[in-house]
Design a protein around this motif. Sequence first.
Motif, mmCIF file in Angstrom:
data_model
loop_
_atom_site.group_PDB
_atom_site.id
_atom_site.type_symbol
_atom_site.label_atom_id
_atom_site.label_comp_id
_atom_site.label_asym_id
_atom_site.label_seq_id
_atom_site.Cartn_x
_atom_site.Cartn_y
_atom_site.Cartn_z
ATOM 1 N N ASP A 237 0.612 -1.326 -0.043
ATOM 2 C CA ASP A 237 0.015 -0.108 0.051
ATOM 3 C C ASP A 237 1.143 1.165 -0.108
ATOM 4 N N ALA A 238 0.262 2.790 -0.395
ATOM 5 C CA ALA A 238 1.298 3.842 -0.213
ATOM 6 C C ALA A 238 1.790 4.118 0.814
ATOM 7 N N PHE A 239 1.377 3.595 1.877
ATOM 8 C CA PHE A 239 2.435 4.196 3.126
ATOM 9 C C PHE A 239 3.571 3.081 3.651
ATOM 10 N N VAL A 240 3.048 2.346 3.215
ATOM 11 C CA VAL A 240 4.144 1.131 3.227
ATOM 12 C C VAL A 240 5.261 1.408 2.222
ATOM 13 N N ARG A 241 4.776 1.598 0.564
ATOM 14 C CA ARG A 241 5.320 1.932 -0.142
ATOM 15 C C ARG A 241 6.674 2.911 0.327
ATOM 16 N N ARG A 242 6.404 4.186 0.346
ATOM 17 C CA ARG A 242 6.990 5.024 1.009
ATOM 18 C C ARG A 242 8.236 5.088 1.999
ATOM 19 N N HIS A 243 7.433 3.922 2.817
ATOM 20 C CA HIS A 243 8.364 3.815 3.704
ATOM 21 C C HIS A 243 9.498 2.721 3.655
ATOM 22 N N VAL A 244 9.071 1.627 2.491
ATOM 23 C CA VAL A 244 10.042 0.512 2.321
ATOM 24 C C VAL A 244 11.075 1.906 1.371
ATOM 25 N N LYS A 245 10.509 2.684 0.677
ATOM 26 C CA LYS A 245 11.490 2.683 -0.149
ATOM 27 C C LYS A 245 12.530 4.560 0.496
ATOM 28 N N GLN A 246 12.084 4.604 1.902
ATOM 29 C CA GLN A 246 13.187 5.313 2.462
ATOM 30 C C GLN A 246 14.075 4.654 2.854
ATOM 31 N N LEU A 247 13.502 2.986 3.524
ATOM 32 C CA LEU A 247 14.624 2.501 4.003
ATOM 33 C C LEU A 247 15.530 2.289 3.448
ATOM 34 N N LEU A 248 15.336 1.727 1.902
ATOM 35 C CA LEU A 248 16.504 1.649 0.679
ATOM 36 C C LEU A 248 17.275 2.690 0.442
ATOM 37 N N ILE A 249 17.115 4.339 0.120
ATOM 38 C CA ILE A 249 17.906 5.265 0.435
ATOM 39 C C ILE A 249 18.295 5.581 1.116
ATOM 40 N N ASP A 250 18.049 5.122 2.739
ATOM 41 C CA ASP A 250 18.995 5.226 3.829
ATOM 42 C C ASP A 250 19.897 3.795 4.105
ATOM 43 N N GLU A 251 19.393 2.760 3.415
ATOM 44 C CA GLU A 251 20.316 1.650 3.303
ATOM 45 C C GLU A 251 21.688 2.582 2.294
ATOM 46 N N VAL A 252 21.656 2.661 1.282
ATOM 47 C CA VAL A 252 22.625 3.080 0.410
ATOM 48 C C VAL A 252 22.909 4.448 1.154
ATOM 49 N N VAL A 253 22.472 5.720 1.812
ATOM 50 C CA VAL A 253 23.065 6.910 2.294
ATOM 51 C C VAL A 253 24.267 5.956 3.292
ATOM 52 N N GLU A 254 24.044 4.810 4.351
ATOM 53 C CA GLU A 254 24.384 4.610 5.336
ATOM 54 C C GLU A 254 25.759 4.147 5.292
ATOM 55 N N ARG A 255 25.149 2.809 4.145
ATOM 56 C CA ARG A 255 26.243 1.705 4.123
ATOM 57 C C ARG A 255 26.816 1.746 2.956
ATOM 58 N N GLU A 256 26.095 2.341 1.820
ATOM 59 C CA GLU A 256 26.747 2.510 0.607
ATOM 60 C C GLU A 256 26.284 0.691 0.135
ATOM 61 N N MET A 257 24.890 0.356 0.374
ATOM 62 C CA MET A 257 24.637 -1.288 0.121
ATOM 63 C C MET A 257 24.263 -0.447 -1.796
ATOM 64 N N THR A 258 25.140 -1.638 -2.909
ATOM 65 C CA THR A 258 24.445 -0.779 -3.891
ATOM 66 C C THR A 258 22.946 -1.896 -5.003
#
Length: 293
Positions: free
Chosen positions: A158-179
């Motif tokens: 759903d829209a709320f969870v989708r937004r939250h997951v997208k933010q988690l993905l971005i955080d992982e890239v920024v904080e851990r340089e996940m590819t």
Amino acid sequence: MIQLVDVTKTFDRFPAVNGATMTVPKGVIYGLLGPNGAGKTTLLKLMAGILRQDRGTIVIDGEEVWENTNVKQRLLFLPDFVYFFPHTTIRQMADFYEQVYPSFSRERFVELQEAFSLDLDKKIQQFSKGMQRQAAFWLAFSVQPDVLIMDEPLDGLDAFVRRHVKQLLIDEVVEREMTIVISSHNLRELEDLCGIVGLMERGTVRLERDLDELRAGMHKLQLAFRDGFPSELVERLDIVHREERGSIVLLVVRGEKRRIEETVRAFHPLILDVLPLSLEEIFMYEIGRGAHV
């Protein structure tokens, strides 16, 4: 970094992937686009070491992927249809992931429980499709992989969870340089997430480019001239698409914005508007036909 060079995979003499070459730098979100049947899912499975290529090389951080335990312990693949062992709960799957992935973090798993709000002891098969997808993300983020490969990952959320997951993905890239490599039918979602996109067609990667560069290289123009559209302008512009709406001419043109505007202004247009192009529009014009992703 993920590197594929001249990768080919054939099924019953049909080349699902045919000489594909692509590079995914470390710490980016890479969006893989292409029409149905382009070979995107097969390419992702090859990249994850689920399938073995017939030809070519696939390496992550300099190591071959196929049957390489060291690489696969640092890599996680989320398929279009997520799979869990029959009759298992999230708690049981977490125990399994902890045994398979040395990087699995119990602390992270507990921390994410509040974010996903799923019953740890309910059988996952009893969850809805969207909740099963949430469970897959919960476990994936708990693994803390260096490389996350995903096929249609946001489908069913759903829209709320989708937004939250997208933010988690971005955080992982920024904080851990996940590819992250992600394929999706929803180009609007990729537009929000990706820094680099690859365009796949007929089993090969036709182009890969920084998303900002891709946007900067193609422009939509809305034009009007006193005495009609000048034929000379056709020869001076790299026109991808042309459409006429009464006295208004709509063009999609490749090139550098400033030079395009200078070229058009030399013909003294009554109207010259440069309009933004969406990733979906760029995709359609690059493919050059009415295909669906």
